[in-house]
Design an enzyme around this catalytic site. Structure first.
Site, PDB file in Angstrom:
ATOM      1  N   GLY A 152      15.865 -77.400  34.186  1.00 14.52           N
ATOM      2  CA  GLY A 152      15.429 -77.544  35.570  1.00 14.52           C
ATOM      3  C   GLY A 152      14.048 -78.176  35.669  1.00 14.52           C
ATOM      4  O   GLY A 152      13.388 -78.454  34.660  1.00 14.52           O
ATOM      5  N   VAL A 204      11.153 -76.906  36.768  1.00 17.90           N
ATOM      6  CA  VAL A 204      10.114 -76.037  36.207  1.00 17.90           C
ATOM      7  C   VAL A 204      10.388 -75.785  34.733  1.00 17.90           C
ATOM      8  O   VAL A 204       9.464 -75.769  33.908  1.00 17.90           O
ATOM      9  CB  VAL A 204      10.037 -74.717  36.989  1.00 17.90           C
ATOM     10  CG1 VAL A 204       9.044 -73.750  36.336  1.00 17.90           C
ATOM     11  CG2 VAL A 204       9.629 -74.975  38.439  1.00 17.90           C
ATOM     12  N   ASP A 243      24.751 -68.236  30.269  1.00 15.66           N
ATOM     13  CA  ASP A 243      25.554 -68.406  31.480  1.00 15.66           C
ATOM     14  C   ASP A 243      25.200 -67.313  32.487  1.00 15.66           C
ATOM     15  O   ASP A 243      25.594 -66.162  32.337  1.00 15.66           O
ATOM     16  CB  ASP A 243      27.040 -68.346  31.130  1.00 15.66           C
ATOM     17  CG  ASP A 243      27.935 -68.683  32.314  1.00 15.66           C
ATOM     18  OD1 ASP A 243      27.409 -68.847  33.434  1.00 15.66           O
ATOM     19  OD2 ASP A 243      29.163 -68.771  32.114  1.00 15.66           O
ATOM     20  N   ALA A 274      18.174 -70.477  38.048  1.00 11.17           N
ATOM     21  CA  ALA A 274      18.518 -69.920  39.361  1.00 11.17           C
ATOM     22  C   ALA A 274      19.641 -70.727  39.989  1.00 11.17           C
ATOM     23  O   ALA A 274      19.875 -71.891  39.627  1.00 11.17           O
ATOM     24  CB  ALA A 274      17.300 -69.937  40.293  1.00 11.17           C
ATOM     25  N   TYR A 275      20.318 -70.099  40.930  1.00  7.92           N
ATOM     26  CA  TYR A 275      21.262 -70.803  41.794  1.00  7.92           C
ATOM     27  C   TYR A 275      20.438 -71.289  42.984  1.00  7.92           C
ATOM     28  O   TYR A 275      19.914 -70.487  43.761  1.00  7.92           O
ATOM     29  CB  TYR A 275      22.360 -69.841  42.248  1.00  7.92           C
ATOM     30  CG  TYR A 275      23.416 -70.463  43.137  1.00  7.92           C
ATOM     31  CD1 TYR A 275      24.704 -70.697  42.658  1.00  7.92           C
ATOM     32  CD2 TYR A 275      23.146 -70.807  44.462  1.00  7.92           C
ATOM     33  CE1 TYR A 275      25.689 -71.257  43.462  1.00  7.92           C
ATOM     34  CE2 TYR A 275      24.113 -71.380  45.267  1.00  7.92           C
ATOM     35  CZ  TYR A 275      25.382 -71.597  44.766  1.00  7.92           C
ATOM     36  OH  TYR A 275      26.338 -72.153  45.570  1.00  7.92           O
ATOM     37  N   TYR A 293      10.680 -66.351  38.666  1.00 13.43           N
ATOM     38  CA  TYR A 293      10.257 -67.149  39.814  1.00 13.43           C
ATOM     39  C   TYR A 293      11.101 -66.820  41.040  1.00 13.43           C
ATOM     40  O   TYR A 293      12.324 -66.711  40.960  1.00 13.43           O
ATOM     41  CB  TYR A 293      10.363 -68.639  39.503  1.00 13.43           C
ATOM     42  CG  TYR A 293       9.489 -69.042  38.344  1.00 13.43           C
ATOM     43  CD1 TYR A 293       8.113 -69.186  38.490  1.00 13.43           C
ATOM     44  CD2 TYR A 293      10.034 -69.228  37.082  1.00 13.43           C
ATOM     45  CE1 TYR A 293       7.304 -69.524  37.425  1.00 13.43           C
ATOM     46  CE2 TYR A 293       9.237 -69.572  36.004  1.00 13.43           C
ATOM     47  CZ  TYR A 293       7.878 -69.707  36.176  1.00 13.43           C
ATOM     48  OH  TYR A 293       7.077 -70.036  35.105  1.00 13.43           O
ATOM     49  N   TYR A 302      20.972 -67.449  50.035  1.00 14.09           N
ATOM     50  CA  TYR A 302      20.049 -67.819  48.961  1.00 14.09           C
ATOM     51  C   TYR A 302      18.806 -66.931  48.974  1.00 14.09           C
ATOM     52  O   TYR A 302      18.437 -66.331  47.955  1.00 14.09           O
ATOM     53  CB  TYR A 302      19.652 -69.285  49.084  1.00 14.09           C
ATOM     54  CG  TYR A 302      18.511 -69.675  48.178  1.00 14.09           C
ATOM     55  CD1 TYR A 302      18.687 -69.763  46.799  1.00 14.09           C
ATOM     56  CD2 TYR A 302      17.239 -69.952  48.697  1.00 14.09           C
ATOM     57  CE1 TYR A 302      17.634 -70.109  45.966  1.00 14.09           C
ATOM     58  CE2 TYR A 302      16.190 -70.300  47.875  1.00 14.09           C
ATOM     59  CZ  TYR A 302      16.389 -70.376  46.508  1.00 14.09           C
ATOM     60  OH  TYR A 302      15.339 -70.713  45.679  1.00 14.09           O
TER      61      TYR A 302
END
Length: 312
Positions: free
Chosen positions: A10, A12, A45, A69-70, A108, A134
């Site tokens: 990702g 970050v 996963d 994260a999602y 985070y 979310y």
């Protein structure tokens, strides 16, 4: 010392692999087991949270940093189980392992834990009231990390971007190169924050002698709207030669750009506590933008120092 970074692919996560290198051996994970440069890494996963303790048992990390994260805010309204598995259940599983083994855990979170009805920067101790799936899943993830009762550093951030990955800045550069006019929301206010800043501050916080535990707001300083951010992006792009010409940017309201998930109108986070606790100065958001735009400029210069390529 082994530093385990979940979500190494990702925005970050990629910056963390750089920033945390001085602390020890950095081990990255992704869902696919492959990093953006094509190299292999560990597989993790987050849709299967119960699979994570076995990985932790095998690696025995000294520090764990969760940048996975999602983050599909709109899709989360339909994919509720997936959002909660990745954003709430998985962090809870990791935090409990870390607590049981005396390992510090960095996690985070997001400005979306607030309802956006404020008018002053949100402090860490203000009530959360997420507007959608979310934000709720991220709020529950915070709660799960705290409930594990180990040493934890929860960093709430907002409006994250980088010279790589999918983000608002790169989208603006792409569409700005194709169009003469853009329409951008002007009634949502927050603080654009470079992924590199988040990673660098994380490294500094982990090395702070105070061994602190808690929740902090980690953003750049100042505030702007998405419209203001877009205009600043194009001004920097024109000044640095990243774009030879830029579009005009029309300010619109959120009601003119409806989305499945409601966004907080006010996303400004008070970052003073982090600066005080860790003796860190968080720069103005425009400074961060100039640095990231310069990275993009350098990436567009050919090996002979001349010529450019298009931003993808």
């Amino acid at each position: 010392m082994t530093v385990l970074v979940f979500g190494g692919n990702g925005q970050v996560g990629q910056e963390l692999l750089r920033a945390l290198a001085p602390l020890g051996k950095v081990v990255a994970t992704t869902r696919s087991g492959v990093l953006p440069d094509g190299s292999a890494c560990e597989t993790a996963d987050f849709s299967q949270p119960d699979s994570l303790p076995a990985l932790l048992d095998r690696l025995q990390p000294s520090i764990v940093v969760n940048a996975a994260a999602y983050t599909a805010v709109d899709r989360a309204e339909q994919e509720v189980d997936a959002a909660f598995a990745a954003n709430a259940q998985a962090p809870g599983v990791i935090a409990r392992w870390c607590a049981a083994h005396g390992v510090p855990f960095v996690h985070y979170s997001t400005d979306y834990v607030f309802d956006g009805q404020g008018t002053a920067p949100y402090r860490e101790d203000e009530p959360t009231a997420p507007l959608g799936v979310y934000g709720t899943s991220k709020r529950d993830g915070e709660d799960a990390v705290r409930a594990a009762a180990g040493r934890h550093l929860i960093f709430r951030t907002a409006w994250v971007y980088a010279s790589h990955g999918a983000n608002f800045l790169r989208t603006m550069l792409r569409v700005g190169a194709e169009r003469e006019q853009l329409r951008v929301v002007a009634d949502q206010v927050g603080t654009p924050t470079p992924a590199a800043l988040i990673a660098d501050v994380t490294a500094q916080a982990l090395q702070h002698p105070g061994q602190l535990s808690g929740t902090w707001h980690l953003t750049a300083s100042g505030q702007t709207s998405w419209h203001g951010f877009a205009e600043a992006i194009f001004a920097e792009a024109l000044a640095t030669g990243v774009l030879p010409k830029v579009p005009t940017v029309e300010a619109i309201s959120s009601s003119e750009y409806p989305t499945p998930a409601k966004r907080p109108a006010w996303s400004v986070l008070d970052n003073r506590r982090l600066q005080q606790d860790f003796d860190i100065v968080l720069p103005a958001w425009r400074e961060g933008l100039a640095i990231v735009m310069n990275e993009i400029r350098l990436s567009l210069v050919g090996p002979t120092g001349g010529g450019t390529t298009t931003v993808n």
